[in-house]
Design a protein around this motif. Structure first.
Motif, PDB file in Angstrom:
ATOM      1  N   LYS A   1      43.736  65.899  27.783  1.00 55.70           N
ATOM      2  CA  LYS A   1      44.186  67.259  28.131  1.00 55.70           C
ATOM      3  C   LYS A   1      43.216  67.932  29.102  1.00 55.70           C
ATOM      4  N   TYR A   2      41.953  67.650  28.907  1.00 53.86           N
ATOM      5  CA  TYR A   2      40.919  68.183  29.809  1.00 53.86           C
ATOM      6  C   TYR A   2      41.173  67.713  31.241  1.00 53.86           C
ATOM      7  N   TYR A   3      41.437  66.414  31.394  1.00 54.83           N
ATOM      8  CA  TYR A   3      41.722  65.872  32.721  1.00 54.83           C
ATOM      9  C   TYR A   3      43.027  66.451  33.286  1.00 54.83           C
ATOM     10  N   PHE A   4      44.020  66.608  32.423  1.00 57.24           N
ATOM     11  CA  PHE A   4      45.310  67.127  32.890  1.00 57.24           C
ATOM     12  C   PHE A   4      45.161  68.540  33.447  1.00 57.24           C
TER      13      PHE A   4
ATOM     14  N   ALA B   1      43.552  59.908  35.306  1.00 54.13           N
ATOM     15  CA  ALA B   1      42.563  59.855  34.228  1.00 54.13           C
ATOM     16  C   ALA B   1      43.167  60.350  32.922  1.00 54.13           C
ATOM     17  N   SER B   2      44.001  61.374  33.017  1.00 53.11           N
ATOM     18  CA  SER B   2      44.673  61.902  31.831  1.00 53.11           C
ATOM     19  C   SER B   2      45.585  60.857  31.207  1.00 53.11           C
ATOM     20  N   ALA B   3      46.374  60.176  32.043  1.00 57.47           N
ATOM     21  CA  ALA B   3      47.289  59.141  31.543  1.00 57.47           C
ATOM     22  C   ALA B   3      46.515  57.991  30.913  1.00 57.47           C
ATOM     23  N   ASN B   4      45.428  57.582  31.547  1.00 55.15           N
ATOM     24  CA  ASN B   4      44.634  56.469  31.025  1.00 55.15           C
ATOM     25  C   ASN B   4      44.027  56.800  29.660  1.00 55.15           C
ATOM     26  N   ARG B   5      43.526  58.030  29.522  1.00 59.16           N
ATOM     27  CA  ARG B   5      42.898  58.405  28.245  1.00 59.16           C
ATOM     28  C   ARG B   5      43.938  58.560  27.141  1.00 59.16           C
ATOM     29  N   ALA B   6      45.096  59.118  27.481  1.00 58.00           N
ATOM     30  CA  ALA B   6      46.170  59.245  26.494  1.00 58.00           C
ATOM     31  C   ALA B   6      46.651  57.866  26.060  1.00 58.00           C
ATOM     32  N   GLN B   7      46.774  56.964  27.012  1.00 51.89           N
ATOM     33  CA  GLN B   7      47.210  55.596  26.711  1.00 51.89           C
ATOM     34  C   GLN B   7      46.188  54.871  25.836  1.00 51.89           C
TER      35      GLN B   7
ATOM     36  N   ALA C   1      47.621  62.461  16.055  1.00 49.03           N
ATOM     37  CA  ALA C   1      47.443  62.932  17.427  1.00 49.03           C
ATOM     38  C   ALA C   1      48.282  62.155  18.437  1.00 49.03           C
ATOM     39  N   ILE C   2      48.847  61.018  18.025  1.00 41.71           N
ATOM     40  CA  ILE C   2      49.600  60.180  18.955  1.00 41.71           C
ATOM     41  C   ILE C   2      50.855  60.887  19.465  1.00 41.71           C
ATOM     42  N   GLU C   3      51.436  61.743  18.654  1.00 42.45           N
ATOM     43  CA  GLU C   3      52.614  62.486  19.097  1.00 42.45           C
ATOM     44  C   GLU C   3      52.311  63.270  20.374  1.00 42.45           C
ATOM     45  N   GLU C   4      51.235  64.020  20.353  1.00 43.48           N
ATOM     46  CA  GLU C   4      50.885  64.804  21.535  1.00 43.48           C
ATOM     47  C   GLU C   4      50.348  63.916  22.642  1.00 43.48           C
ATOM     48  N   ALA C   5      49.691  62.824  22.280  1.00 40.64           N
ATOM     49  CA  ALA C   5      49.174  61.905  23.302  1.00 40.64           C
ATOM     50  C   ALA C   5      50.321  61.319  24.120  1.00 40.64           C
ATOM     51  N   LEU C   6      51.420  60.978  23.461  1.00 37.85           N
ATOM     52  CA  LEU C   6      52.600  60.470  24.182  1.00 37.85           C
ATOM     53  C   LEU C   6      53.185  61.530  25.095  1.00 37.85           C
ATOM     54  N   TYR C   7      53.160  62.762  24.636  1.00 40.47           N
ATOM     55  CA  TYR C   7      53.687  63.846  25.461  1.00 40.47           C
ATOM     56  C   TYR C   7      52.800  64.080  26.685  1.00 40.47           C
ATOM     57  N   VAL C   8      51.491  63.966  26.509  1.00 43.16           N
ATOM     58  CA  VAL C   8      50.561  64.073  27.631  1.00 43.16           C
ATOM     59  C   VAL C   8      50.799  62.929  28.610  1.00 43.16           C
ATOM     60  N   LEU C   9      51.009  61.731  28.080  1.00 44.88           N
ATOM     61  CA  LEU C   9      51.257  60.558  28.927  1.00 44.88           C
ATOM     62  C   LEU C   9      52.524  60.765  29.758  1.00 44.88           C
ATOM     63  N   TYR C  10      53.572  61.216  29.097  1.00 45.01           N
ATOM     64  CA  TYR C  10      54.838  61.480  29.792  1.00 45.01           C
ATOM     65  C   TYR C  10      54.639  62.486  30.924  1.00 45.01           C
ATOM     66  N   ASN C  11      53.963  63.581  30.659  1.00 42.70           N
ATOM     67  CA  ASN C  11      53.776  64.617  31.677  1.00 42.70           C
ATOM     68  C   ASN C  11      52.818  64.185  32.785  1.00 42.70           C
ATOM     69  N   SER C  12      51.843  63.363  32.452  1.00 38.30           N
ATOM     70  CA  SER C  12      50.917  62.863  33.468  1.00 38.30           C
ATOM     71  C   SER C  12      51.652  61.981  34.469  1.00 38.30           C
ATOM     72  N   TYR C  13      52.494  61.066  33.963  1.00 37.41           N
ATOM     73  CA  TYR C  13      53.293  60.233  34.851  1.00 37.41           C
ATOM     74  C   TYR C  13      54.254  61.078  35.682  1.00 37.41           C
ATOM     75  N   ASP C  14      54.809  62.105  35.068  1.00 36.67           N
ATOM     76  CA  ASP C  14      55.733  62.983  35.780  1.00 36.67           C
ATOM     77  C   ASP C  14      55.032  63.687  36.949  1.00 36.67           C
ATOM     78  N   LYS C  15      53.815  64.167  36.713  1.00 36.89           N
ATOM     79  CA  LYS C  15      53.056  64.847  37.758  1.00 36.89           C
ATOM     80  C   LYS C  15      52.706  63.905  38.908  1.00 36.89           C
ATOM     81  N   MET C  16      52.513  62.620  38.602  1.00 32.35           N
ATOM     82  CA  MET C  16      52.178  61.647  39.640  1.00 32.35           C
ATOM     83  C   MET C  16      53.414  61.079  40.321  1.00 32.35           C
ATOM     84  N   GLY C  17      54.610  61.446  39.829  1.00 31.46           N
ATOM     85  CA  GLY C  17      55.848  60.947  40.416  1.00 31.46           C
ATOM     86  C   GLY C  17      56.145  59.505  40.062  1.00 31.46           C
TER      87      GLY C  17
END
Length: 274
Positions: free
Chosen positions: A196-199, A206-212, A223-239
């Motif tokens: 979340k800090y990286y996001f 970096a955010s996607a890698n740490r969440a993964q 915490a995995i529930e929110e980690a998956l949500y961070v991963l989803y949004n990180s990929y979305d931001k990178m297109g």
């Protein structure tokens, strides 16, 4: 004349006093004066041990350690010596001296690799690190988690894991398992915080890698529930549409009723981190 004699007498008295002080100080420094007698010299091993236990019960940790060390030194081959070696790390643990506690634990393991109470020593090693990491996580509200690595948490987990693996039937194993579960959750929370800090700073890769990393290492942590949500949004931001959709499928399959997808925009404003 009388005044002069009195002054000379006072001078001589001062000189004698100074001379006595210097002599006594010098003798003391050279070790020529008799030292204060040690009342424990005639104590038996049982007496030293009981005094140490009494000191421990009263919170007199330094005195307890001294008596245990005397016991080990004077009676090195008896049963009490082994008991002292086992008690010393616990006293250091109670005193809050983590380094000395761990050092004495490792010493005991090397000296007595087949001791009947070795499971207790493994458990104590976990406790020493566990208390250190608890202090770390209690301080998280005051310090950015990304500034520190929860090394003690991992070491505590490894210590408890060694106990559970080597002594599955130990009376300490059930508690160790509970603490391991707690440690897994806190370490997953740490990785999530870093993601979340990286996001927040726009470092989406970096955010996607740490969440993964959190998802792979701690798949059963809350915490995995929110980690998956961070991963989803990180990929979305990178297109990265394909990776985003894959993450979203995993997320919705495992957490169909997640608050992260069902909250209204107004509700999201107070819990979302972006």
């Amino acid at each position: 004349m009388q005044n002069l004699m009195q002054k000379n007498s006072l001078k001589r008295l001062r000189s004698v006093t100074v001379l006595i002080f210097i002599t006594v100080f010098g003798l003391s420094a050279c070790g020529l004066l008799p030292e204060k007698s040690d009342e424990t010299k005639t104590w038996s091993a049982a007496r030293l041990y009981q005094e140490a236990k009494s000191d421990l019960a009263n919170g007199s940790y330094e005195s307890a350690i001294k008596n245990l060390e005397k016991l080990e030194s004077r009676f090195p081959f008896g049963t009490y010596a082994q008991q002292a070696q086992m008690e010393i790390p616990y006293v250091y643990y109670k005193q809050g001296d983590q380094a000395q506690a761990l050092a004495s634990i490792e010493r005991f393991i090397k000296l007595h690799p087949n001791h009947e109470n070795l499971d207790y020593i493994y458990y104590l090693r976990g406790l020493v690190n566990f208390n250190d990491q608890v202090s770390f996580f209690q301080a998280l509200a005051k310090q950015d988690m990304t500034e520190r690595d929860p090394k003690a948490a991992r070491e505590a987990f490894d210590a408890f894991k060694a106990l559970v693996t080597r002594f599955p039937g130990s009376k300490y194993t059930p508690d160790a398992l509970l603490r391991m579960k707690y440690l897994v959750n806190t370490m997953a929370q740490y990785d999530l915080h870093v993601a979340k800090y990286y996001f927040r700073r726009g470092a989406y890769l970096a955010s996607a890698n740490r969440a993964q990393s959190a998802i792979k290492e701690y798949p059963d942590a809350p915490a995995i529930e929110e980690a998956l949500y961070v991963l989803y949004n990180s990929y979305d931001k990178m297109g990265l549409i394909e990776l985003r959709d894959d993450a979203n499928r995993v997320f919705t399959t495992n957490f169909p009723n997640s608050k992260f997808t069902h909250a209204s925009k107004e509700e999201k404003s107070w819990w979302q981190f972006w």
